[in-house]
Design a protein around this motif. Structure first.
Motif, PDB file in Angstrom:
ATOM      1  N   SER A 218      22.929   3.573 -30.725  1.00 52.11           N
ATOM      2  CA  SER A 218      21.936   4.218 -29.864  1.00 52.11           C
ATOM      3  C   SER A 218      21.861   5.714 -30.094  1.00 52.11           C
ATOM      4  CB  SER A 218      22.272   3.943 -28.385  1.00 52.11           C
ATOM      5  OG  SER A 218      22.247   2.553 -28.119  1.00 52.11           O
ATOM      6  N   ARG A 219      22.983   6.304 -30.502  1.00 47.77           N
ATOM      7  CA  ARG A 219      23.045   7.762 -30.649  1.00 47.77           C
ATOM      8  C   ARG A 219      22.735   8.246 -32.052  1.00 47.77           C
ATOM      9  NH1 ARG A 219      27.613  10.014 -32.295  1.00 47.77           N
ATOM     10  NH2 ARG A 219      28.809   8.209 -31.565  1.00 47.77           N
ATOM     11  N   ASP A 220      23.237   7.541 -33.055  1.00 53.37           N
ATOM     12  CA  ASP A 220      23.113   7.988 -34.450  1.00 53.37           C
ATOM     13  C   ASP A 220      23.096   6.754 -35.341  1.00 53.37           C
ATOM     14  OD1 ASP A 220      23.107   9.420 -36.798  1.00 53.37           O
ATOM     15  OD2 ASP A 220      25.196  10.070 -36.670  1.00 53.37           O
ATOM     16  N   THR A 221      21.981   6.039 -35.344  1.00 47.75           N
ATOM     17  CA  THR A 221      21.890   4.733 -35.995  1.00 47.75           C
ATOM     18  C   THR A 221      22.224   4.805 -37.484  1.00 47.75           C
ATOM     19  OG1 THR A 221      20.139   4.127 -34.457  1.00 47.75           O
ATOM     20  CG2 THR A 221      20.428   2.720 -36.391  1.00 47.75           C
ATOM     21  N   PRO A 222      23.224   4.070 -37.928  1.00 49.96           N
ATOM     22  CA  PRO A 222      23.548   4.033 -39.361  1.00 49.96           C
ATOM     23  C   PRO A 222      22.557   3.179 -40.131  1.00 49.96           C
ATOM     24  CG  PRO A 222      25.024   2.595 -38.149  1.00 49.96           C
ATOM     25  CD  PRO A 222      24.196   3.297 -37.126  1.00 49.96           C
ATOM     26  N   THR A 223      22.499   3.414 -41.428  1.00 51.61           N
ATOM     27  CA  THR A 223      21.628   2.617 -42.289  1.00 51.61           C
ATOM     28  C   THR A 223      22.241   1.251 -42.554  1.00 51.61           C
ATOM     29  OG1 THR A 223      20.870   4.652 -43.357  1.00 51.61           O
ATOM     30  CG2 THR A 223      20.398   2.607 -44.502  1.00 51.61           C
ATOM     31  N   LEU A 224      23.577   1.188 -42.530  1.00 50.42           N
ATOM     32  CA  LEU A 224      24.271  -0.075 -42.811  1.00 50.42           C
ATOM     33  C   LEU A 224      25.566  -0.128 -42.021  1.00 50.42           C
ATOM     34  CD1 LEU A 224      24.682  -1.881 -46.187  1.00 50.42           C
ATOM     35  CD2 LEU A 224      26.752  -1.298 -44.905  1.00 50.42           C
ATOM     36  N   VAL A 225      25.902  -1.328 -41.558  1.00 50.20           N
ATOM     37  CA  VAL A 225      27.132  -1.539 -40.789  1.00 50.20           C
ATOM     38  C   VAL A 225      28.040  -2.497 -41.553  1.00 50.20           C
ATOM     39  CG1 VAL A 225      28.117  -2.479 -38.663  1.00 50.20           C
ATOM     40  CG2 VAL A 225      25.978  -1.173 -38.573  1.00 50.20           C
ATOM     41  N   LEU A 226      29.317  -2.112 -41.675  1.00 52.43           N
ATOM     42  CA  LEU A 226      30.362  -3.000 -42.187  1.00 52.43           C
ATOM     43  C   LEU A 226      31.090  -3.559 -40.969  1.00 52.43           C
ATOM     44  CD1 LEU A 226      31.824  -0.772 -45.065  1.00 52.43           C
ATOM     45  CD2 LEU A 226      30.196  -2.648 -45.283  1.00 52.43           C
ATOM     46  N   LEU A 227      31.009  -4.865 -40.774  1.00 51.54           N
ATOM     47  CA  LEU A 227      31.484  -5.481 -39.545  1.00 51.54           C
ATOM     48  C   LEU A 227      32.613  -6.462 -39.808  1.00 51.54           C
ATOM     49  CD1 LEU A 227      31.188  -6.309 -36.512  1.00 51.54           C
ATOM     50  CD2 LEU A 227      29.428  -7.927 -37.265  1.00 51.54           C
ATOM     51  N   ASP A 228      33.753  -6.240 -39.140  1.00 46.35           N
ATOM     52  CA  ASP A 228      34.862  -7.198 -39.183  1.00 46.35           C
ATOM     53  C   ASP A 228      34.651  -8.215 -38.062  1.00 46.35           C
ATOM     54  OD1 ASP A 228      37.309  -8.423 -39.759  1.00 46.35           O
ATOM     55  OD2 ASP A 228      38.363  -7.181 -38.304  1.00 46.35           O
ATOM     56  N   LEU A 229      34.879  -9.493 -38.345  1.00 48.77           N
ATOM     57  CA  LEU A 229      34.691 -10.532 -37.333  1.00 48.77           C
ATOM     58  C   LEU A 229      35.899 -10.692 -36.425  1.00 48.77           C
ATOM     59  CD1 LEU A 229      32.988 -13.381 -39.421  1.00 48.77           C
ATOM     60  CD2 LEU A 229      31.882 -11.731 -37.899  1.00 48.77           C
ATOM     61  N   GLY A 230      37.091 -10.379 -36.937  1.00 43.51           N
ATOM     62  CA  GLY A 230      38.317 -10.638 -36.192  1.00 43.51           C
ATOM     63  C   GLY A 230      38.676  -9.533 -35.223  1.00 43.51           C
ATOM     64  N   LEU A 231      37.842  -9.326 -34.218  1.00 47.55           N
ATOM     65  CA  LEU A 231      38.085  -8.263 -33.236  1.00 47.55           C
ATOM     66  C   LEU A 231      38.740  -8.859 -31.988  1.00 47.55           C
ATOM     67  CD1 LEU A 231      34.614  -6.509 -33.555  1.00 47.55           C
ATOM     68  CD2 LEU A 231      36.770  -5.743 -34.564  1.00 47.55           C
ATOM     69  N   PRO A 232      39.894  -8.357 -31.573  1.00 45.27           N
ATOM     70  CA  PRO A 232      40.585  -8.909 -30.403  1.00 45.27           C
ATOM     71  C   PRO A 232      39.688  -8.876 -29.161  1.00 45.27           C
ATOM     72  CG  PRO A 232      42.004  -7.390 -31.597  1.00 45.27           C
ATOM     73  CD  PRO A 232      40.630  -7.239 -32.181  1.00 45.27           C
ATOM     74  N   GLY A 233      39.512 -10.029 -28.545  1.00 47.92           N
ATOM     75  CA  GLY A 233      38.758 -10.104 -27.300  1.00 47.92           C
ATOM     76  C   GLY A 233      37.259  -9.985 -27.466  1.00 47.92           C
ATOM     77  N   GLU A 234      36.755  -9.950 -28.701  1.00 48.44           N
ATOM     78  CA  GLU A 234      35.318  -9.819 -28.921  1.00 48.44           C
ATOM     79  C   GLU A 234      34.840 -10.859 -29.926  1.00 48.44           C
ATOM     80  OE1 GLU A 234      33.600  -5.618 -28.643  1.00 48.44           O
ATOM     81  OE2 GLU A 234      35.514  -5.277 -29.664  1.00 48.44           O
ATOM     82  N   ASP A 235      33.587 -11.216 -29.818  1.00 45.50           N
ATOM     83  CA  ASP A 235      32.967 -12.180 -30.719  1.00 45.50           C
ATOM     84  C   ASP A 235      32.179 -11.413 -31.775  1.00 45.50           C
ATOM     85  OD1 ASP A 235      31.471 -14.104 -32.026  1.00 45.50           O
ATOM     86  OD2 ASP A 235      30.874 -15.166 -30.200  1.00 45.50           O
ATOM     87  N   GLY A 236      32.700 -11.392 -33.011  1.00 46.16           N
ATOM     88  CA  GLY A 236      32.026 -10.651 -34.070  1.00 46.16           C
ATOM     89  C   GLY A 236      30.636 -11.182 -34.355  1.00 46.16           C
ATOM     90  N   PHE A 237      30.442 -12.492 -34.248  1.00 44.22           N
ATOM     91  CA  PHE A 237      29.116 -13.063 -34.481  1.00 44.22           C
ATOM     92  C   PHE A 237      28.132 -12.599 -33.409  1.00 44.22           C
ATOM     93  CE2 PHE A 237      31.579 -16.577 -36.673  1.00 44.22           C
ATOM     94  CZ  PHE A 237      31.197 -16.185 -37.951  1.00 44.22           C
ATOM     95  N   ALA A 238      28.606 -12.464 -32.174  1.00 42.52           N
ATOM     96  CA  ALA A 238      27.733 -11.985 -31.094  1.00 42.52           C
ATOM     97  C   ALA A 238      27.306 -10.541 -31.358  1.00 42.52           C
ATOM     98  CB  ALA A 238      28.445 -12.094 -29.746  1.00 42.52           C
ATOM     99  N   ILE A 239      28.230  -9.745 -31.885  1.00 44.76           N
ATOM    100  CA  ILE A 239      27.890  -8.359 -32.236  1.00 44.76           C
ATOM    101  C   ILE A 239      26.835  -8.347 -33.330  1.00 44.76           C
ATOM    102  CG2 ILE A 239      28.790  -6.217 -33.229  1.00 44.76           C
ATOM    103  CD1 ILE A 239      31.476  -6.880 -31.883  1.00 44.76           C
TER     104      ILE A 239
END
Length: 242
Positions: free
Chosen positions: A45-66
């Motif tokens: 929302s503040r400084d939108t990147p052109t590309l995101v590198l996303l790890d799926l194995g986030l404790p307590g979070e659903d990487g696919f939902a992100i």
């Protein structure tokens, strides 16, 4: 691509984000490190990147939902970088809109090459001198849909833009520029991702499924993109310059 190209790296392990940030900075990227989905959304929302590198194995979070949230609200490149190498996870990752899927451990040079390949599709370089008008063939019409190859936009029959990932756009563009021809999965994969499919070759099938859900009146009985058993896919409607 310029030295100001902004990447975001999301991983819960700070040493991994620091390693990636340092290496990518050495290749001319501006890198933001985040360690949670909440922090990523704030950055978007503040400084939108052109590309995101996303790890799926986030404790307590659903990487696919992100990943889904990114696709619903922002137009950016998305590369999943994770230790989850199961074929099902790869399929789901592509289903939710990832442009590429890289499993750990990975070669940093290969990762940079993949990032650059996605960036070429997401944010292609502008010509040194822009033409006064778009090329006549940049706007192609098929089955009342319009594909603008110059602006990388798809307009539905009502004239509204339909959001596509970089991979979806490249796949549809390849089909639209080869109407009436059966295109093999290997050919489509080479045209859209610039590399061979290797042992995991469901990428095209997954993206075709996503495209059908966006452009077909009945995705289960497609009339625009049809399958040719054992051969590949074919765009059925006539294509003409708009």
């Amino acid at each position: 691509m310029t030295t100001s190209t902004h990447l975001a790296v999301l991983d819960d392990e700070a040493d991994i984000t620091q390693l990636l940030a340092s290496y990518l900075a050495g290749h001319g990227f501006r890198v933001s490190q985040v360690h949670s989905g909440v922090a990523l959304m704030e950055l978007m929302s503040r400084d939108t990147p052109t590309l995101v590198l996303l790890d799926l194995g986030l404790p307590g979070e659903d990487g696919f939902a992100i990943a889904r949230q990114l696709r619903e609200h922002w137009r950016c490149g998305l590369v999943i970088v994770t230790g989850r190498g199961d074929a099902v996870d790869k399929v789901v990752g592509l289903e939710v809109g990832a442009d590429d899927y890289v499993t750990k451990p990975f070669d940093l040079r290969e990762l940079v090459a993949r990032i650059k390949a996605v960036l070429r599709r997401v944010a292609p370089s502008e010509p040194a001198v822009a033409p006064a008008t778009a090329e006549p063939t940049s706007l192609l019409r098929f089955a009342e849909w319009q594909l603008d190859t110059a602006a990388r936009r798809l307009l539905n029959p009502s004239g509204q833009e339909v959001a596509l990932t970089a991979g979806e756009f490249d796949l549809l563009s390849t089909l639209v520029t080869h109407p009436g021809r059966v295109l093999s999965r290997d050919f489509l994969l080479g045209q859209t991702r610039g590399r061979d499919g290797g042992p995991f070759d469901r990428t095209i099938d997954v993206q075709i499924g996503r495209l059908r859900r966006k452009i077909e009146a009945d995705p289960d009985t497609p009339q625009i993109i049809k399958s040719v058993r054992g051969a590949g896919y074919i765009l059925i409607p006539k294509v003409e310059a708009a």
